[in-house]
Design an enzyme around this catalytic site. Structure first.
Site, PDB file in Angstrom:
ATOM      1  N   LYS A 182      37.742  42.718  40.529  1.00  0.00           N
ATOM      2  CA  LYS A 182      39.166  42.877  40.896  1.00  0.00           C
ATOM      3  C   LYS A 182      39.967  42.622  39.621  1.00  0.00           C
ATOM      4  O   LYS A 182      40.156  41.480  39.220  1.00  0.00           O
ATOM      5  CB  LYS A 182      39.519  41.834  41.968  1.00  0.00           C
ATOM      6  CG  LYS A 182      40.579  42.238  42.968  1.00  0.00           C
ATOM      7  CD  LYS A 182      41.935  42.552  42.393  1.00  0.00           C
ATOM      8  CE  LYS A 182      42.725  41.302  42.025  1.00  0.00           C
ATOM      9  NZ  LYS A 182      43.953  41.633  41.288  1.00  0.00           N
ATOM     10  N   GLY A 235      41.766  33.111  34.878  1.00  0.00           N
ATOM     11  CA  GLY A 235      43.181  33.220  35.240  1.00  0.00           C
ATOM     12  C   GLY A 235      43.823  31.849  35.259  1.00  0.00           C
ATOM     13  O   GLY A 235      43.351  30.923  34.594  1.00  0.00           O
ATOM     14  N   THR A 237      45.249  28.121  36.471  1.00  0.00           N
ATOM     15  CA  THR A 237      44.571  26.968  37.076  1.00  0.00           C
ATOM     16  C   THR A 237      44.843  26.882  38.584  1.00  0.00           C
ATOM     17  O   THR A 237      43.964  26.511  39.363  1.00  0.00           O
ATOM     18  CB  THR A 237      44.987  25.674  36.348  1.00  0.00           C
ATOM     19  OG1 THR A 237      44.420  25.731  35.036  1.00  0.00           O
ATOM     20  CG2 THR A 237      44.475  24.424  37.044  1.00  0.00           C
ATOM     21  N   GLY A 240      42.594  29.302  40.224  1.00  0.00           N
ATOM     22  CA  GLY A 240      41.215  28.826  40.024  1.00  0.00           C
ATOM     23  C   GLY A 240      40.866  27.706  40.986  1.00  0.00           C
ATOM     24  O   GLY A 240      39.778  27.682  41.579  1.00  0.00           O
ATOM     25  N   GLU A 257      37.449  30.103  34.223  1.00  0.00           N
ATOM     26  CA  GLU A 257      38.078  30.002  32.899  1.00  0.00           C
ATOM     27  C   GLU A 257      39.574  29.958  33.150  1.00  0.00           C
ATOM     28  O   GLU A 257      40.172  30.961  33.526  1.00  0.00           O
ATOM     29  CB  GLU A 257      37.740  31.232  32.042  1.00  0.00           C
ATOM     30  CG  GLU A 257      36.283  31.394  31.708  1.00  0.00           C
ATOM     31  CD  GLU A 257      35.759  30.286  30.811  1.00  0.00           C
ATOM     32  OE1 GLU A 257      36.562  29.545  30.205  1.00  0.00           O
ATOM     33  OE2 GLU A 257      34.532  30.149  30.723  1.00  0.00           O
ATOM     34  N   CYS A 291      45.044  32.028  26.806  1.00  0.00           N
ATOM     35  CA  CYS A 291      44.759  30.702  27.358  1.00  0.00           C
ATOM     36  C   CYS A 291      44.469  29.705  26.248  1.00  0.00           C
ATOM     37  O   CYS A 291      44.701  28.516  26.397  1.00  0.00           O
ATOM     38  CB  CYS A 291      43.591  30.784  28.344  1.00  0.00           C
ATOM     39  SG  CYS A 291      42.132  31.552  27.625  1.00  0.00           S
ATOM     40  N   GLU A 392      51.589  25.001  30.783  1.00  0.00           N
ATOM     41  CA  GLU A 392      51.253  26.190  30.005  1.00  0.00           C
ATOM     42  C   GLU A 392      52.400  27.196  30.110  1.00  0.00           C
ATOM     43  O   GLU A 392      52.765  27.606  31.201  1.00  0.00           O
ATOM     44  CB  GLU A 392      49.967  26.806  30.572  1.00  0.00           C
ATOM     45  CG  GLU A 392      49.471  27.972  29.763  1.00  0.00           C
ATOM     46  CD  GLU A 392      48.139  28.522  30.275  1.00  0.00           C
ATOM     47  OE1 GLU A 392      47.970  28.617  31.513  1.00  0.00           O
ATOM     48  OE2 GLU A 392      47.280  28.853  29.440  1.00  0.00           O
TER      49      GLU A 392
HETATM   50  P1  ADP Z   1      47.763  34.849  35.739  1.00  0.00           P
HETATM   51  O1  ADP Z   1      48.792  33.790  35.811  1.00  0.00           O
HETATM   52  O2  ADP Z   1      46.942  34.865  34.497  1.00  0.00           O
HETATM   53  O3  ADP Z   1      48.202  36.198  36.204  1.00  0.00           O
HETATM   54  P2  ADP Z   1      46.423  34.509  38.229  1.00  0.00           P
HETATM   55  O4  ADP Z   1      45.533  33.370  38.488  1.00  0.00           O
HETATM   56  O5  ADP Z   1      47.636  34.648  39.057  1.00  0.00           O
HETATM   57  O6  ADP Z   1      46.705  34.330  36.717  1.00  0.00           O
HETATM   58  O7  ADP Z   1      45.673  35.888  38.275  1.00  0.00           O
HETATM   59  C1  ADP Z   1      44.398  36.135  37.732  1.00  0.00           C
HETATM   60  C2  ADP Z   1      43.667  37.074  38.658  1.00  0.00           C
HETATM   61  O8  ADP Z   1      43.481  36.413  39.913  1.00  0.00           O
HETATM   62  C3  ADP Z   1      44.396  38.366  38.978  1.00  0.00           C
HETATM   63  O9  ADP Z   1      43.457  39.435  39.042  1.00  0.00           O
HETATM   64  C4  ADP Z   1      45.011  38.089  40.336  1.00  0.00           C
HETATM   65  O10 ADP Z   1      45.268  39.250  41.075  1.00  0.00           O
HETATM   66  C5  ADP Z   1      43.901  37.265  40.973  1.00  0.00           C
HETATM   67  N1  ADP Z   1      44.322  36.434  42.127  1.00  0.00           N
HETATM   68  C6  ADP Z   1      45.514  35.851  42.360  1.00  0.00           C
HETATM   69  N2  ADP Z   1      45.507  35.183  43.533  1.00  0.00           N
HETATM   70  C7  ADP Z   1      44.265  35.314  44.055  1.00  0.00           C
HETATM   71  C8  ADP Z   1      43.609  34.854  45.255  1.00  0.00           C
HETATM   72  N3  ADP Z   1      44.234  34.114  46.162  1.00  0.00           N
HETATM   73  N4  ADP Z   1      42.315  35.185  45.451  1.00  0.00           N
HETATM   74  C9  ADP Z   1      41.647  35.924  44.539  1.00  0.00           C
HETATM   75  N5  ADP Z   1      42.213  36.406  43.414  1.00  0.00           N
HETATM   76  C10 ADP Z   1      43.495  36.114  43.162  1.00  0.00           C
END
Ligand code: ADP
Length: 497
Positions: A182, A235, A237, A240, A257, A291, A392
């Protein structure tokens, strides 16, 4: 293969369980952050697509065509995809620049990293040993094998698309798994182009699906799917932590990560010119959207004023501009909403007593008005407790703090929920190594910054993550070990007395 153009790599359809077709979800747009023009429109995946992709992935990794394929045959796919990536270096770089606005110099480096990663994991999976020597006299011998885990959910952010995607796909496939990826909402294009190259490299169908869409809908559904046996996430925290909960409920492993607030430390014996260049690169490259950005600068008081003066000269000479122009240092931020968030952090830092040394606004150049650009910024005089010192920002904003002695420095540098990276600038390697040993960070650079070797594990301490990518560990993260015992004794088994 003939050379392609960037446009010819843009896919209208998405690979779902071995078939390229239109996603069942809403129309989504990839937008060029430099001028808001639309790169591509495509339909996101929907929940039926998730079901289809995961079900086919589960059948595909179990199928003898993949399961029984010797590691060196899986490696061949990775070597071929690396060659295909090399052949498309320029259009793949341009595709990412269009998606996330990073300057071409940076997106070319991401393409090179993706090709190198594919080759590395091909080589490591070919040479991984599993069998232990036979003991001379024994009732049994034992050995263990490394087996795939199954269907891997790979979820990636927008800042380093092809490189961070390959860091998950290459070891997962090398280990014999299937991947459902994804990509981030903003940057679906490189992942789709990559899936096409894997197909051309001979990856059997169904082993790599790419499902663009909203994280909270599609990412969440993939992670929660009962047939998904590992979540590999890069992505923020917050997301994560959420996915770690999802994994805990299913009792499956995760690799995470996550974010960082990395300290860079300039000791009074540093080569100031080298350190200035390194610190400037460490925070302002990728416009700070990394990051590992060195976002907290600690400079020993004896050289603080001189260092900051020189840093200001170098940072203010950086070229901000259109990311498709050669020689640009900072392109736009990913979008206007993100620039607003960076500006809000700067405003909060000033409200909390910080002083703006330079930057702190969008560039005045009218030619850049449509893009989400932000100037390299330096803030001084903040308390380490201020929000901008702790959270961050993910933008070109550096917080500078002087320090007097190493004890206080170590306490302050480690006073963060994060522990991703750190930098040390010093001519004295003994002193630098002593300090490195005390820093709570997964990567410490001494007299360099943001340099990577694919064979060196990467990952975070504390809330910066779980597990390691790259290196041998990066492959083992996608395998589970099975230990097998072989009886060598012809006499009936006896009970221990
Ligand atoms: P960033 O702030 O770097 O965009 P995110 O953590 O929001 O970080 O996003 C990183 C990835 O995680 C993206 O592909 C986003 O669509 C996905 N993502 C965000 N929320 C969820 C969730 N609840 N479950 C799975 N993936 C998610």
């Amino acid at each position: 293969m003939s050379r392609s153009t960037m446009r010819s790599l843009i896919e209208q359809h998405i690979p779902i369980g071995g078939q390229w077709r239109q996603g069942g979800g809403a129309l989504m747009r990839s937008v060029f952050p430099a001028d808001q023009s639309i790169n591509a429109e495509l339909h996101a995946a929907d929940l039926d697509d998730v079901e289809q992709a995961v079900a086919v992935a589960d059948r595909s990794w179990r199928a003898p065509a993949w399961r029984d394929l010797p590691a060196h045959h899986r490696a061949r796919v990775l070597y071929r995809v690396a060659d295909l990536i090399d052949a498309q270096r320029e259009p793949l770089a341009r595709l990412q620049t269009r998606d996330n606005g990073k300057p071409l110099g940076e997106t070319r480096a991401l393409v090179d990293s993706a090709a190198a990663t594919a080759r590395y994991f091909g080589a490591v999976c070919e040479t991984l040993d599993g069998v232990l020597p036979i003991p001379r006299s024994a009732e049994f011998m034992t050995f263990s094998s490394h087996e795939p885990i199954g269907v891997i959910a790979a979820i990636t952010p927008w800042n380093s698309p092809i490189a961070s995607e390959m860091q998950k796909i290459a070891p997962a496939l090398a280990a014999g798994n299937a991947v459902v990826l994804k990509p981030a909402e903003a940057t679906p294009l490189a992942a789709l182009a990559l899936a096409r190259l894997f197909e051309q490299a001979g990856l059997p169908p169904g082993l790599l699906s790419v499902l663009p869409g909203r994280g909270s809908l599609i990412g969440e559904a993939i992670a929660r799917h009962p047939l998904v046996r590992k979540i590999s996430f890069t992505g923020g925290t917050r997301t994560g932590r959420h996915l770690a909960h999802v994994a805990a409920d299913k009792l499956i492993p995760t690799s995470l990560e996550l974010g960082g607030k990395s300290p860079t430390i300039v000791l009074d014996d540093a080569d100031i010119e080298l350190a200035v260049q390194g610190v400037v690169y460490g925070i302002y490259s990728s416009a700070g959207q990394a990051c590992i950005a060195g976002s907290r600068l600690f400079v020993q008081r004896a050289c603080y004023d001189h260092f900051i003066q020189r840093l200001q000269q170098v940072a203010c000479a950086l070229r901000i501009g259109h990311p498709e122009q050669e020689g640009i240092h900072l392109g736009p931020l990913i979008n206007h909403a993100h620039r607003d968030s960076v500006a809000t952090y700067v405003a909060s830092a000033l409200a909390e007593g910080g002083q703006l040394r330079f930057g702190g606004a969008a560039p005045a150049d009218a030619a850049l008005a449509a893009g989400s650009y932000y100037q390299p910024t330096l803030i001084e005089g903040l308390s380490p407790q201020a929000r901008a010192c702790r959270e961050e920002i993910f933008g070109p904003v550096l917080i500078a703090l002087p320090f007097d002695d190493e004890e206080a420095l170590v306490a302050q540098a480690n006073d963060s929920v994060y522990g991703l990276a750190a930098g040390i600038w010093s001519r004295d390697y003994r002193r630098a190594l002593r300090l490195a040993a005390r820093l709570e960070a997964g990567t410490v650079w001494i007299n360099t910054y943001k340099k990577f070797s694919i064979s060196t594990p990467f990952g975070g301490f504390k809330e910066s993550g779980l597990g390691r990518e790259k290196g041998r560990e990066g492959l083992l993260a996608y395998m589970q070990q099975k230990s097998i015992y072989l009886g060598l004794d012809a006499t009936p088994m006896g009970w221990s007395q």
